[in-house]
Design an enzyme around this catalytic site. Structure first.
Site, short mmCIF file in Angstrom:
data_model
loop_
_atom_site.label_atom_id
_atom_site.label_comp_id
_atom_site.label_asym_id
_atom_site.label_seq_id
_atom_site.Cartn_x
_atom_site.Cartn_y
_atom_site.Cartn_z
N LYS A 256 39.35 -12.74 -44.22
CA LYS A 256 39.72 -11.36 -44.51
C LYS A 256 41.12 -11.28 -45.14
O LYS A 256 41.32 -10.57 -46.12
CB LYS A 256 39.68 -10.59 -43.19
CG LYS A 256 40.33 -9.22 -43.22
CD LYS A 256 40.09 -8.50 -41.91
CE LYS A 256 41.06 -8.88 -40.80
NZ LYS A 256 42.39 -8.35 -40.90
N CYS B 195 40.38 -13.52 -39.23
CA CYS B 195 41.63 -13.40 -39.98
C CYS B 195 41.64 -14.10 -41.34
O CYS B 195 41.81 -13.44 -42.36
CB CYS B 195 42.78 -13.91 -39.13
SG CYS B 195 43.07 -12.82 -37.74
N PHE C 65 46.51 -28.19 -39.37
CA PHE C 65 45.64 -27.52 -40.35
C PHE C 65 45.30 -28.40 -41.54
O PHE C 65 45.23 -27.97 -42.68
CB PHE C 65 46.23 -26.16 -40.78
CG PHE C 65 46.02 -25.13 -39.71
CD1 PHE C 65 46.66 -25.25 -38.49
CD2 PHE C 65 45.12 -24.10 -39.88
CE1 PHE C 65 46.43 -24.35 -37.46
CE2 PHE C 65 44.87 -23.19 -38.86
CZ PHE C 65 45.54 -23.32 -37.66
N ARG D 164 46.50 -17.25 -32.17
CA ARG D 164 45.23 -17.92 -32.46
C ARG D 164 44.29 -17.63 -31.31
O ARG D 164 44.68 -17.77 -30.14
CB ARG D 164 45.41 -19.43 -32.54
CG ARG D 164 46.09 -19.94 -33.77
CD ARG D 164 46.53 -21.37 -33.55
NE ARG D 164 47.35 -21.48 -32.34
CZ ARG D 164 47.61 -22.61 -31.70
NH1 ARG D 164 47.11 -23.73 -32.11
NH2 ARG D 164 48.38 -22.62 -30.63
N LYS E 261 34.33 0.08 -23.28
CA LYS E 261 35.37 -0.93 -23.15
C LYS E 261 36.42 -0.47 -22.13
O LYS E 261 36.83 -1.22 -21.25
CB LYS E 261 36.02 -1.15 -24.52
CG LYS E 261 36.79 -2.43 -24.62
CD LYS E 261 37.32 -2.65 -26.02
CE LYS E 261 36.54 -3.72 -26.76
NZ LYS E 261 37.14 -4.09 -28.04
N LYS F 246 53.24 -12.14 -42.84
CA LYS F 246 51.95 -12.36 -42.16
C LYS F 246 50.87 -12.80 -43.15
O LYS F 246 50.19 -13.81 -42.94
CB LYS F 246 51.54 -11.06 -41.45
CG LYS F 246 50.15 -11.06 -40.89
CD LYS F 246 49.98 -12.05 -39.77
CE LYS F 246 48.54 -12.35 -39.53
NZ LYS F 246 48.10 -12.39 -38.20
N ALA G 71 39.51 -31.58 -42.18
CA ALA G 71 38.38 -31.21 -43.04
C ALA G 71 37.17 -30.89 -42.17
O ALA G 71 37.06 -31.37 -41.04
CB ALA G 71 38.07 -32.36 -43.98
C1 UDX Z 1 43.13 -7.29 -35.06
C2 UDX Z 1 43.87 -6.61 -36.17
O1 UDX Z 1 43.98 -5.33 -36.01
C3 UDX Z 1 43.50 -7.15 -37.48
O2 UDX Z 1 44.17 -6.50 -38.49
C4 UDX Z 1 43.93 -8.56 -37.44
O3 UDX Z 1 43.78 -9.19 -38.67
C5 UDX Z 1 43.15 -9.27 -36.39
O4 UDX Z 1 43.35 -8.65 -35.19
P1 UDX Z 1 41.10 -7.43 -33.56
O5 UDX Z 1 42.00 -7.20 -32.40
O6 UDX Z 1 40.53 -8.79 -33.73
O7 UDX Z 1 41.86 -7.04 -34.90
O8 UDX Z 1 40.02 -6.34 -33.70
P2 UDX Z 1 38.92 -5.86 -32.68
O9 UDX Z 1 38.65 -6.90 -31.67
O10 UDX Z 1 37.83 -5.31 -33.53
O11 UDX Z 1 39.67 -4.66 -31.93
C6 UDX Z 1 40.00 -3.45 -32.44
C7 UDX Z 1 39.85 -2.40 -31.36
O12 UDX Z 1 40.33 -1.16 -31.82
C8 UDX Z 1 38.42 -2.18 -30.88
O13 UDX Z 1 38.33 -2.31 -29.50
C9 UDX Z 1 38.12 -0.74 -31.33
O14 UDX Z 1 37.24 -0.07 -30.44
C10 UDX Z 1 39.50 -0.13 -31.33
N1 UDX Z 1 39.64 1.05 -32.20
C11 UDX Z 1 39.24 1.03 -33.49
C12 UDX Z 1 40.22 2.20 -31.68
O15 UDX Z 1 40.59 2.25 -30.51
N2 UDX Z 1 40.39 3.28 -32.49
C13 UDX Z 1 39.99 3.29 -33.80
O16 UDX Z 1 40.16 4.29 -34.49
C14 UDX Z 1 39.41 2.11 -34.31
C1 UDX Z 2 44.52 -17.45 -37.25
C2 UDX Z 2 46.01 -17.87 -37.33
O1 UDX Z 2 46.15 -19.22 -36.96
C3 UDX Z 2 46.86 -16.97 -36.47
O2 UDX Z 2 48.22 -17.29 -36.63
C4 UDX Z 2 46.59 -15.54 -36.92
O3 UDX Z 2 47.36 -14.65 -36.20
C5 UDX Z 2 45.14 -15.19 -36.80
O4 UDX Z 2 44.39 -16.10 -37.59
P1 UDX Z 2 42.49 -17.86 -35.60
O5 UDX Z 2 41.64 -17.21 -36.67
O6 UDX Z 2 42.34 -17.41 -34.19
O7 UDX Z 2 44.04 -17.71 -35.95
O8 UDX Z 2 42.15 -19.41 -35.61
P2 UDX Z 2 42.74 -20.75 -36.21
O9 UDX Z 2 42.98 -21.68 -35.09
O10 UDX Z 2 43.86 -20.50 -37.13
O11 UDX Z 2 41.49 -21.30 -37.01
C6 UDX Z 2 40.89 -20.59 -38.07
C7 UDX Z 2 39.74 -21.34 -38.67
O12 UDX Z 2 40.20 -22.47 -39.40
C8 UDX Z 2 38.72 -21.89 -37.66
O13 UDX Z 2 37.42 -21.65 -38.13
C9 UDX Z 2 39.01 -23.37 -37.62
O14 UDX Z 2 37.88 -24.12 -37.27
C10 UDX Z 2 39.46 -23.63 -39.04
N1 UDX Z 2 40.32 -24.81 -39.19
C11 UDX Z 2 41.54 -24.84 -38.61
C12 UDX Z 2 39.89 -25.89 -39.96
O15 UDX Z 2 38.78 -25.87 -40.53
N2 UDX Z 2 40.73 -26.96 -40.12
C13 UDX Z 2 41.95 -27.02 -39.55
O16 UDX Z 2 42.64 -28.02 -39.75
C14 UDX Z 2 42.37 -25.93 -38.77
#
Ligand code: UDX
Ligand code: UDX
Length: 438
Positions: A269, A266, A255, A160, A41, A210, A258
């Protein structure tokens, strides 16, 4: 930005959250180093190659590298003394029991502490359960060989995917959980160019903001999905129900769509983590257990609807439009498409999928799976199909020529898993149409 306003920032974890935050901090004028322990990466990033699909990220990445505000490193230790603030944005995946796995957060905190020599602000950016800040502080104290002063701050992200840059630059609010004026001052300096209300709280409140926000949004989605199941049984239309409900300012229109439910890295989890955290504290978040259950059930509806129309799934050809958990991302984490397509394949259907950007990632989840084909276009997928299923509302699918589709399908049947299409138009065009809750 003048040098005096610019802060030296490192972001550990260059995933969706870390990379977007790093690029945006550089774009508003700070000097940023993005760190990751994934060598491939970092190699790509150093060449200006963006490892994920996020609208506009690629352009801003290249621009800020060129303007020398953004660089990359594979080592936490190398960047600590080059930074005033260090953000932790590594992943916090769910364990089998739903709790949040914080081992990467701990490892990064330890590494920072080991090489820290002067005052640092350590910012928890990953989504973590309440009291993680306390744990970070405890670990940092244990390994702080040089006795360097530091503060821990919680600064949750609300990005998002697909809209991450816009959400970062124009957020609804910015939240800092701080314990000292010095840390608050640095955080305010970092976010100064961004115009948004700032909420300053203690660390535990910020952490809970959060989890509560994401769980509330997930609850809204599961609520409307539950109502959609009732609507369908009485011949009501959930789209009109959502619209009318949403016009009430106390409810709000966002949000309330349906569909096949929420996916992504997110919501599923965070809902599980909140349930688990509350349980550990002696409180039962039953409300969220139901939110999660409704969401799992919602995915099964697509196959049930298919069976209603085409009877046996075995031997049928099903076209799937859209794989990503939502439009404008290549992310497949917890995508409804995975469960739905697995069920179709296990029921011996032949499945032909198309997604504008998530196909390569999908191939990695289902390598060499018999009866799974990857199409070049939505038409290619629909050719000879006994039904088409829409799972992601990509704008490309809004431009589909249904006259053409009708001619090439074996049976002109559409399951609209996102209530994306005009039901009456499709029925008039001769399609069998099934939406969700209408
Ligand atoms: C993040 C947040 O951390 C998570 O808690 C939140 O709910 C969603 O967003 P995200 O950025 O989506 O997660 O995760 P990911 O795309 O998996 O990126 C994490 C990165 O951290 C990876 O590139 C991984 O290689 C790196 N990593 C992981 C490190 O550099 N060191 C580590 O020890 C573990
Ligand atoms: C979410 C939160 O919105 C963001 O604030 C947080 O930091 C990370 O998690 P994200 O997971 O990127 O963001 O997507 P989001 O646009 O929130 O959608 C999540 C899921 O809900 C998607 O699968 C979407 O299709 C679904 N969704 C959303 C519905 O089914 N109905 C809705 O009305 C809105």
């Amino acid at each position: 930005m003048s040098k005096k306003d610019s802060v030296r920032i490192s972001i550990v974890g260059s995933g969706y959250v870390g990379l977007v935050s790093g690029v945006c901090f550089a774009e508003i004028g700070h000097r940023v180093i993005c760190v990751d322990n994934n060598r491939e990466k970092i190699k790509k990033l150093k060449k200006g190659i963006c490892p994920i699909y996020e609208p506009d990220l690629d352009r801003l990445l290249k621009k800020n590298i060129k303007e020398k505000r953004l660089s990359f490193s594979g080592s936490v230790r190398d960047v600590v003394e080059k930074s005033d603030a260090i953000f932790i944005a590594v992943n916090t995946p769910p364990r089998a029991d739903g709790s949040c796995d914080l081992q990467y957060v701990e490892a990064v905190a330890r590494e920072i502490a080991l090489s820290m020599r002067s005052y640092k602000v350590i910012v928890e950016k990953s989504t973590v359960p309440a009291e993680t800040g306390k744990k970070i502080k405890q670990t940092m104290k244990l390994y702080n060989k040089n006795n360097a002063p530091f503060d821990v701050v919680s600064n949750p992200e609300f990005l998002r995917e697909g809209h991450a840059i816009g959400d970062f630059m124009k957020p609804d609010r910015i939240v800092f959980g701080v314990e000292s004026e010095k840390a608050e001052k640095i955080m305010r300096k970092i976010y100064k160019p961004i115009k948004a209300p700032v909420i300053v709280t203690n660390i535990e409140t910020s952490e809970l903001i959060k989890h509560a926000s994401n769980s509330f949004l997930a609850t809204k989605i599961s609520f409307i999905n539950a109502v959609s199941n009732v609507a369908e049984r009485v011949g009501a239309d959930i789209k009109d129900i959502s619209k009318a409900m949403g016009l009430d300012k106390r409810i709000g229109s966002h949000f309330l769509d349906a569909g096949v439910g929420f996916g992504g890295s997110c919501f599923p989890k965070d809902v599980l983590a909140f349930i688990h955290m509350a349980q550990n504290l002696g409180y039962d978040m039953n409300i969220l257990k139901e939110v999660y259950r409704i969401n799992r059930e919602q995915r099964k509806i697509v196959v049930e609807k298919l069976k209603e129309i085409i009877w046996n799934i075995e031997g049928k050809k099903i076209a799937v439009w859209g794989l990503a958990f939502k439009p404008d991302t290549d992310d497949l984490r917890n995508a409804p498409s995975i469960d739905i397509i697995r069920e179709l394949l296990d029921s011996k259907a032949s499945v032909c999928v198309y997604d504008p950007v998530a196909m390569d990632n999908f191939r990695k989840i289902f390598p060499n799976r018999k009866n799974l084909k990857f199409a070049r276009s939505p038409y290619d997928a629909a050719k000879g199909a006994d039904a088409a299923v829409l799972l992601t509302e990509w704008s490309e699918f809004g431009r589909i020529d249904f006259k053409k589709v009708k001619k090439i399908m074996n049976v002109a049947a559409i399951i609209d898993g996102r209530n994306f299409y005009d039901k009456n138009k499709l029925i008039k065009a001769g399609f069998i149409y099934r939406g969700i809750g209408r």
